[in-house]
Design a protein around this motif. Structure first.
Motif, PDB file in Angstrom:
ATOM      1  N   THR A 125       0.844  -1.187   0.000  1.00  0.00           N
ATOM      2  CA  THR A 125       0.000   0.000   0.000  1.00  0.00           C
ATOM      3  C   THR A 125       0.885   1.245   0.000  1.00  0.00           C
ATOM      4  N   PHE A 126       0.273   2.432   0.100  1.00  0.00           N
ATOM      5  CA  PHE A 126       1.025   3.682   0.109  1.00  0.00           C
ATOM      6  C   PHE A 126       1.907   3.771   1.363  1.00  0.00           C
ATOM      7  N   GLY A 127       3.037   4.431   1.240  1.00  0.00           N
ATOM      8  CA  GLY A 127       3.914   4.630   2.381  1.00  0.00           C
ATOM      9  C   GLY A 127       4.747   3.426   2.755  1.00  0.00           C
ATOM     10  N   VAL A 160      -1.273  -2.989  -5.611  1.00  0.00           N
ATOM     11  CA  VAL A 160      -1.703  -1.774  -4.924  1.00  0.00           C
ATOM     12  C   VAL A 160      -2.919  -1.198  -5.635  1.00  0.00           C
ATOM     13  N   GLY A 161      -3.738  -0.452  -4.890  1.00  0.00           N
ATOM     14  CA  GLY A 161      -4.906   0.195  -5.470  1.00  0.00           C
ATOM     15  C   GLY A 161      -4.650   1.667  -5.744  1.00  0.00           C
ATOM     16  N   ARG A 162      -5.712   2.446  -5.697  1.00  0.00           N
ATOM     17  CA  ARG A 162      -5.630   3.875  -5.981  1.00  0.00           C
ATOM     18  C   ARG A 162      -6.025   4.699  -4.747  1.00  0.00           C
ATOM     19  N   SER A 163      -5.653   5.967  -4.774  1.00  0.00           N
ATOM     20  CA  SER A 163      -5.975   6.878  -3.693  1.00  0.00           C
ATOM     21  C   SER A 163      -7.457   7.246  -3.729  1.00  0.00           C
ATOM     22  N   ALA A 164      -7.989   7.592  -2.561  1.00  0.00           N
ATOM     23  CA  ALA A 164      -9.375   8.061  -2.501  1.00  0.00           C
ATOM     24  C   ALA A 164      -9.528   9.403  -3.216  1.00  0.00           C
ATOM     25  N   ASN A 165      -8.400  10.104  -3.412  1.00  0.00           N
ATOM     26  CA  ASN A 165      -8.388  11.356  -4.181  1.00  0.00           C
ATOM     27  C   ASN A 165      -7.587  11.120  -5.461  1.00  0.00           C
ATOM     28  N   PRO A 166      -8.243  10.660  -6.519  1.00  0.00           N
ATOM     29  CA  PRO A 166      -7.537  10.257  -7.741  1.00  0.00           C
ATOM     30  C   PRO A 166      -6.575  11.316  -8.258  1.00  0.00           C
ATOM     31  N   GLY A 167      -5.365  10.858  -8.587  1.00  0.00           N
ATOM     32  CA  GLY A 167      -4.382  11.750  -9.167  1.00  0.00           C
ATOM     33  C   GLY A 167      -3.580  12.548  -8.170  1.00  0.00           C
ATOM     34  N   ASP A 168      -3.756  12.300  -6.869  1.00  0.00           N
ATOM     35  CA  ASP A 168      -3.012  13.073  -5.883  1.00  0.00           C
ATOM     36  C   ASP A 168      -1.575  12.567  -5.759  1.00  0.00           C
ATOM     37  N   ASP A 189      -9.566   0.080 -10.083  1.00  0.00           N
ATOM     38  CA  ASP A 189     -10.939   0.089  -9.571  1.00  0.00           C
ATOM     39  C   ASP A 189     -11.006  -0.181  -8.068  1.00  0.00           C
ATOM     40  N   HIS A 190      -9.854  -0.110  -7.395  1.00  0.00           N
ATOM     41  CA  HIS A 190      -9.832  -0.352  -5.952  1.00  0.00           C
ATOM     42  C   HIS A 190      -9.249   0.852  -5.218  1.00  0.00           C
ATOM     43  N   VAL A 191      -9.949   1.315  -4.185  1.00  0.00           N
ATOM     44  CA  VAL A 191      -9.478   2.429  -3.367  1.00  0.00           C
ATOM     45  C   VAL A 191      -8.775   1.870  -2.132  1.00  0.00           C
ATOM     46  N   GLU A 192      -7.541   2.309  -1.915  1.00  0.00           N
ATOM     47  CA  GLU A 192      -6.755   1.819  -0.783  1.00  0.00           C
ATOM     48  C   GLU A 192      -7.383   2.252   0.544  1.00  0.00           C
ATOM     49  N   ALA A 193      -7.659   1.262   1.388  1.00  0.00           N
ATOM     50  CA  ALA A 193      -8.174   1.512   2.736  1.00  0.00           C
ATOM     51  C   ALA A 193      -7.978   0.237   3.534  1.00  0.00           C
ATOM     52  N   ALA A 194      -7.635   0.380   4.818  1.00  0.00           N
ATOM     53  CA  ALA A 194      -7.356  -0.789   5.654  1.00  0.00           C
ATOM     54  C   ALA A 194      -8.538  -1.739   5.710  1.00  0.00           C
TER      55      ALA A 194
END
Length: 357
Positions: A125-127, A160-168, A189-194
Motif C-alpha cells: 500500500t502507500f507509504g 496496490v490500489g488507488r488513492s481516494a483522491n484520484p491523481g493526488d 478500480d480499488h481504493v486503498e483503505a485498511a
C-alpha cells in the motif's frame, strides 16, 4: 278430465313450436353472420390484391409481395443469426473465465507459451516503499533477472490500489515507482483503505487469473522474505491436485469485542462464536488455477469479512477444494530455518536463494 288433457296438449304444441322457431332463427342469424364475415374477408383480400397491383404499377416492379414461405425463411435466418451471435458471446465469456478447453481457448498452452508455475502478488500500500525496496534487494529480482525468473515459470508483482483522491501525490508516487521498476499490478478500480483489504485480495486473484495462465496464484504480505526455490518446490509437489488451497492452516479465536485488536463485527456468524473455520494464515498462501477462476467469476457475491485470510477461507467452504496444511508456510518454522519465508521483513536474518531454478 278431457278438457285438462286437451289443454296440456296445446301447451306442449306451443312450446315445441317456439323451440323450433328459436332454433330456426338462430340458424339463420349464424348463417348470415358467416356470410358477412366471409364477405368481409374476401373483400379485404381483394383490396390487398388491388393495392399490390397499384404498387407494382407505380414502382414498375412485376412482383412486390413476398410469399409466406419466403417470409418464414427470412425470419428463420434472422433467428439463427441471433442464436449464433449469442453463442459466440457465451463462448468468448467462457474462454475469458477459463471454462473452455485448451484446444478451443486459443491461449495459454496453444499460443506457444509455456504455462506458468505461479503468479505471486505482494500486497502492499502507500507509504511502504522501504518494504518494497527491501524485498527487491532480498528476493524479488528485477531487470534481466526478473525476465529469467518469468521464463522459468514465476511472475512476481506488487499489488496496490488507488488513492481516494484520484491523481493526488500518493497516486503519482506509485506511478513514478512503477515507471522505474515496472513491477506493479495497479488496481485502478480499488481504493486503498485498511478495511478494504479483503476486496483487494479478491481483485488481485481475479486480475491475475485473467491476465496470466498459471498453475497457482500466491498471496504474500509485504513484510516477509520468501525463498523462491522452496516456494517453487512446494507448489510443484501439488501439481497433481486439481483444486488446492495451500497454506499454514489454522482456526483461531473469534473476537467479539470492538476494543479487541482482531475484532470481527460479524462474530455471530461463526458457529459457537469461539473459533473460526479452517483457513490459511494471511502472511502467505496459494490457490490453484480453478480456485482462482472461481473467485474471479463469483467475486461480486463472495462475502468480505474483517480479515482477508478468514474471508478467503470462507469462499471455499462447501467447495471440492483440497485444504493443504504446509508447515513451511507457518511462523513456527521460521526460527528453525526450514521455512520458505521469514518475518518481519527487516530482520537481520538473510534471505535464501533469489531465483527459482
Amino acid at each position: 278430465m278431457s278438457n285438462r288433457g286437451s289443454s296440456n296438449h296445446r301447451q306442449s304444441s306451443v312450446s315445441s313450436f317456439r323451440s323450433r322457431f328459436s332454433f330456426t332463427m338462430l340458424s339463420m342469424f349464424a348463417c348470415m353472420a358467416s356470410l358477412y364475415v366471409a364477405g368481409r374477408l374476401w373483400q379485404d383480400a381483394e383490396n390487398r390484391v388491388q393495392l399490390v397491383q397499384e404498387l407494382d404499377k407505380r414502382t414498375g416492379q412485376g412482383h412486390s409481395a413476398v410469399s409466406v414461405d419466403e417470409t418464414l425463411k427470412i425470419i428463420d435466418c434472422r433467428e439463427q443469426q441471433q442464436k449464433l451471435g449469442a453463442l459466440q458471446m457465451e463462448l468468448e465469456k467462457a474462454r475469458q473465465e477459463g471454462f473452455v478447453s485448451n484446444s478451443l481457448a486459443g491461449n495459454g498452452a496453444t499460443d506457444g507459451k509455456k504455462k506458468l508455475l505461479a503468479v505471486v502478488g505482494i500486497i502492499t500500500t502507500f507509504g511502504r516503499k522501504n518494504n518494497r525496496d527491501a524485498i527487491r534487494k532480498a528476493w524479488m529480482p528485477g531487470g534481466a533477472a526478473s525476465k529469467i525468473l518469468e521464463e522459468k515459470g514465476i511472475i512476481i508483482r506488487f499489488v496496490v490500489g488507488r488513492s481516494a483522491n484520484p491523481g493526488d501525490g500518493l497516486d503519482k508516487d506509485i506511478n513514478n515507482e512503477n515507471r522505474h521498476q515496472n513491477d506493479f499490478i495497479i488496481l485502478d478500480d480499488h481504493v486503498e483503505a485498511a478495511e478494504e483489504s479483503t476486496k483487494k485480495v479478491k481483485k488481485f486473484f481475479s486480475h491475475a487469473v485473467e491476465h496470466w495462465n498459471a498453475e497457482f496464484y500466491v498471496k504474500v504480505n509485504d513484510d516477509i522474505y520468501v525463498n523462491i526455490d522452496a516456494l517453487g518446490s512446494v507448489l510443484a509437489n501439488h501439481l497433481d491436485k486439481p483444486r488446492v488451497y495451500l497454506g499454514c492452516m489454522k482456526s483461531g479465536e473469534v473476537f467479539s469485542q470492538p476494543t479487541q485488536k482482531w475484532y470481527e463485527p460479524e462474530w455471530w456468524k461463526f458457529g459457537d462464536k469461539k473459533s473460526y473455520f479452517r483457513h490459511a494464515s494471511g502472511e502467505i498462501y496459494a490457490i490453484s488455477q480453478s480456485v482462482a477462476q472461481f473467485i474471479s467469476i463469483n467475486k461480486s457475491m463472495l462475502r468480505s469479512y474483517a480479515h482477508d485470510d478468514v474471508s478467503a477461507g470462507s469462499w471455499f467452504i462447501g467447495l471440492d477444494v483440497k485444504h493443504v496444511g504446509e508447515r513451511k508456510f507457518c511462523c513456527s518454522s521460521w526460527s528453525s530455518g526450514s521455512s520458505l519465508s521469514f518475518s518481519p521483513l527487516l530482520t537481520p536474518q538473510p534471505p535464501r536463494v533469489l531465483v527459482f531454478g
